[in-house]
Scaffold this motif. Sequence first.
Motif, mmCIF file in Angstrom:
data_model
loop_
_atom_site.group_PDB
_atom_site.id
_atom_site.type_symbol
_atom_site.label_atom_id
_atom_site.label_comp_id
_atom_site.label_asym_id
_atom_site.label_seq_id
_atom_site.Cartn_x
_atom_site.Cartn_y
_atom_site.Cartn_z
ATOM 1 N N ILE A 182 66.928 32.784 36.153
ATOM 2 C CA ILE A 182 68.019 32.677 37.119
ATOM 3 C C ILE A 182 67.839 33.766 38.170
ATOM 4 N N ARG A 183 68.024 33.407 39.428
ATOM 5 C CA ARG A 183 68.036 34.378 40.518
ATOM 6 C C ARG A 183 69.363 34.250 41.252
ATOM 7 N N LEU A 184 70.121 35.328 41.277
ATOM 8 C CA LEU A 184 71.421 35.345 41.947
ATOM 9 C C LEU A 184 71.284 36.099 43.266
ATOM 10 N N ILE A 185 71.708 35.452 44.344
ATOM 11 C CA ILE A 185 71.734 36.069 45.674
ATOM 12 C C ILE A 185 73.172 36.037 46.156
ATOM 13 N N ARG A 186 73.785 37.204 46.220
ATOM 14 C CA ARG A 186 75.178 37.278 46.680
ATOM 15 C C ARG A 186 75.192 37.699 48.146
ATOM 16 N N LEU A 187 75.805 36.854 48.975
ATOM 17 C CA LEU A 187 75.882 37.135 50.400
ATOM 18 C C LEU A 187 76.993 38.136 50.683
ATOM 19 N N VAL A 189 80.526 27.303 36.942
ATOM 20 C CA VAL A 189 79.150 27.728 37.205
ATOM 21 C C VAL A 189 78.363 27.938 35.911
ATOM 22 N N GLU A 190 78.998 28.446 34.864
ATOM 23 C CA GLU A 190 78.283 28.684 33.612
ATOM 24 C C GLU A 190 77.826 27.372 32.991
ATOM 25 N N GLY A 191 78.714 26.386 32.939
ATOM 26 C CA GLY A 191 78.337 25.102 32.376
ATOM 27 C C GLY A 191 77.222 24.437 33.159
ATOM 28 N N PHE A 192 77.290 24.534 34.475
ATOM 29 C CA PHE A 192 76.231 23.944 35.310
ATOM 30 C C PHE A 192 74.887 24.610 35.037
ATOM 31 N N LEU A 193 74.862 25.938 34.971
ATOM 32 C CA LEU A 193 73.599 26.648 34.765
ATOM 33 C C LEU A 193 73.011 26.351 33.392
ATOM 34 N N ARG A 194 73.857 26.246 32.388
ATOM 35 C CA ARG A 194 73.344 25.922 31.053
ATOM 36 C C ARG A 194 72.750 24.524 31.028
ATOM 37 N N GLU A 195 73.429 23.563 31.641
ATOM 38 C CA GLU A 195 72.904 22.196 31.676
ATOM 39 C C GLU A 195 71.599 22.125 32.464
ATOM 40 N N ALA A 196 71.572 22.782 33.616
ATOM 41 C CA ALA A 196 70.382 22.743 34.451
ATOM 42 C C ALA A 196 69.201 23.424 33.761
ATOM 43 N N ALA A 197 69.445 24.582 33.135
ATOM 44 C CA ALA A 197 68.368 25.294 32.443
ATOM 45 C C ALA A 197 67.828 24.461 31.286
ATOM 46 N N SER A 198 68.710 23.774 30.571
ATOM 47 C CA SER A 198 68.271 22.932 29.458
ATOM 48 C C SER A 198 67.407 21.774 29.962
ATOM 49 N N ALA A 199 67.847 21.121 31.042
ATOM 50 C CA ALA A 199 67.083 20.001 31.583
ATOM 51 C C ALA A 199 65.733 20.469 32.122
ATOM 52 N N LEU A 200 65.707 21.632 32.762
ATOM 53 C CA LEU A 200 64.468 22.146 33.339
ATOM 54 C C LEU A 200 63.481 22.579 32.256
ATOM 55 N N SER A 201 63.965 23.287 31.236
ATOM 56 C CA SER A 201 63.064 23.767 30.184
ATOM 57 C C SER A 201 62.472 22.611 29.385
ATOM 58 N N GLU A 202 63.191 21.510 29.313
ATOM 59 C CA GLU A 202 62.677 20.348 28.593
ATOM 60 C C GLU A 202 61.605 19.618 29.392
ATOM 61 N N ALA A 203 61.746 19.626 30.732
ATOM 62 C CA ALA A 203 60.844 18.832 31.560
ATOM 63 C C ALA A 203 59.687 19.625 32.151
ATOM 64 N N TYR A 204 59.896 20.933 32.371
ATOM 65 C CA TYR A 204 58.901 21.700 33.117
ATOM 66 C C TYR A 204 58.591 23.017 32.422
ATOM 67 N N ARG A 205 57.381 23.464 32.615
ATOM 68 C CA ARG A 205 56.964 24.737 32.037
ATOM 69 C C ARG A 205 57.445 25.912 32.881
ATOM 70 N N TYR A 206 57.361 25.749 34.207
ATOM 71 C CA TYR A 206 57.760 26.810 35.125
ATOM 72 C C TYR A 206 58.913 26.317 35.990
ATOM 73 N N PHE A 207 59.965 27.086 36.054
ATOM 74 C CA PHE A 207 61.117 26.702 36.864
ATOM 75 C C PHE A 207 61.930 27.949 37.202
ATOM 76 N N GLU A 208 62.827 27.790 38.140
ATOM 77 C CA GLU A 208 63.781 28.845 38.475
ATOM 78 C C GLU A 208 65.087 28.208 38.932
ATOM 79 N N LEU A 209 66.166 28.922 38.721
ATOM 80 C CA LEU A 209 67.497 28.524 39.181
ATOM 81 C C LEU A 209 67.953 29.553 40.216
ATOM 82 N N VAL A 210 68.056 29.122 41.458
ATOM 83 C CA VAL A 210 68.469 30.016 42.544
ATOM 84 C C VAL A 210 69.940 29.748 42.850
ATOM 85 N N VAL A 211 70.770 30.753 42.609
ATOM 86 C CA VAL A 211 72.217 30.644 42.830
ATOM 87 C C VAL A 211 72.579 31.548 43.998
#
Length: 336
Positions: A78-83, A33-55
């Motif tokens: 990042i927004r974490l929602i634990r069920l 999960v850590e590697g995925f979030l780092r990759e996703a955050a990097s791709a999002l920050s490069e392409a978009y000004r506003y973004f969120e990661l909902v986990v």
Amino acid sequence: MDAKTNAPTPTEKVQPDYVVSVCTVVHNDGEIVEGFLREAASALSEAYRYFELVVVDSHSTDGAAERVERLLPEIPNIRLIRLSRTYNREIALSAALENCIGDYIVTLDLRLDPVEMIVKIVDRIMDASDVVIGRYRTPRGSWLRRMLSSSSRKLAGYFLDMPLDSNTGYCLGFSRRAVNSLTRIHSKGRFIIYDCRLVGHRNVLLEYSQALRPGARAQQEAIWTAAASRLQMVIAHSLLPLRIATLLGVAASFLNLLYLGYILAVVIVKKRIAEGWLTISLSHTVMFLALFLILAILSEYVGRILEEAKDQPRYFVERESSSAVSCYDKSRLNIV
């Protein structure tokens, strides 16, 4: 002078103003999960000004939620929602869609889907599509599994009178309009692939290649579990099985009536009648087979009615956490 100073240079990339939400479901995926979030955050920050990661953490027991929480002071948005307990992936994904705030929403399977799909999906949505369905090029599993999966989807699509594409998973994209339509579906049994077709918005298939993320555990749904899921989808959204049960009951009753006429004719014509054990046994067998088949189908619908009648939430949230750092002004977002 200030206007010229603040204006972007010809080589500077102008990031768009809309918000992109990337949603994923975690269940005992602490190793990746850590590697995925780092990759996703990097791709999002490069392409978009506003973004969120909902986990959405479906009550992992391997510390996946704690790993995500350790990233909150470091990775923005990042927004974490634990069920509160483990739910199936469809329900967990529904929780993500109901809580995201983006203008464009992308859902990914963190085990298999590459983060490069985020920009491709958003671009495709902006090309006059409301729903993008990712279809992976190389099917997974044995030939028997692939054949059964394809056959069950075609059969379910026939019952539902709606095509269900093969080789599709949880790599999806939605416009805000499509998500608003999806969240209006209050059925307790959620099937995202079917719901994407049900809302009727413009959709398009986008082919891509899946690859198991390093460190991820290869998990495939058991064949009987997948078959049961297709059956539940048909029962939840189609009256055709119930009508087939009705026709079976009518046909069995008609045959029974013909057999009664046959018995009366034999009594009138023949003076001596041998015991018809075989005929009676055969008729009883056919009647009881039809009867119990009808009862089996009816019991599934009664169970579905019971689930709907409970009128309880599809999921319960144990806790929510958000990043301590942010890269945008929340006052400008489309959230109340």
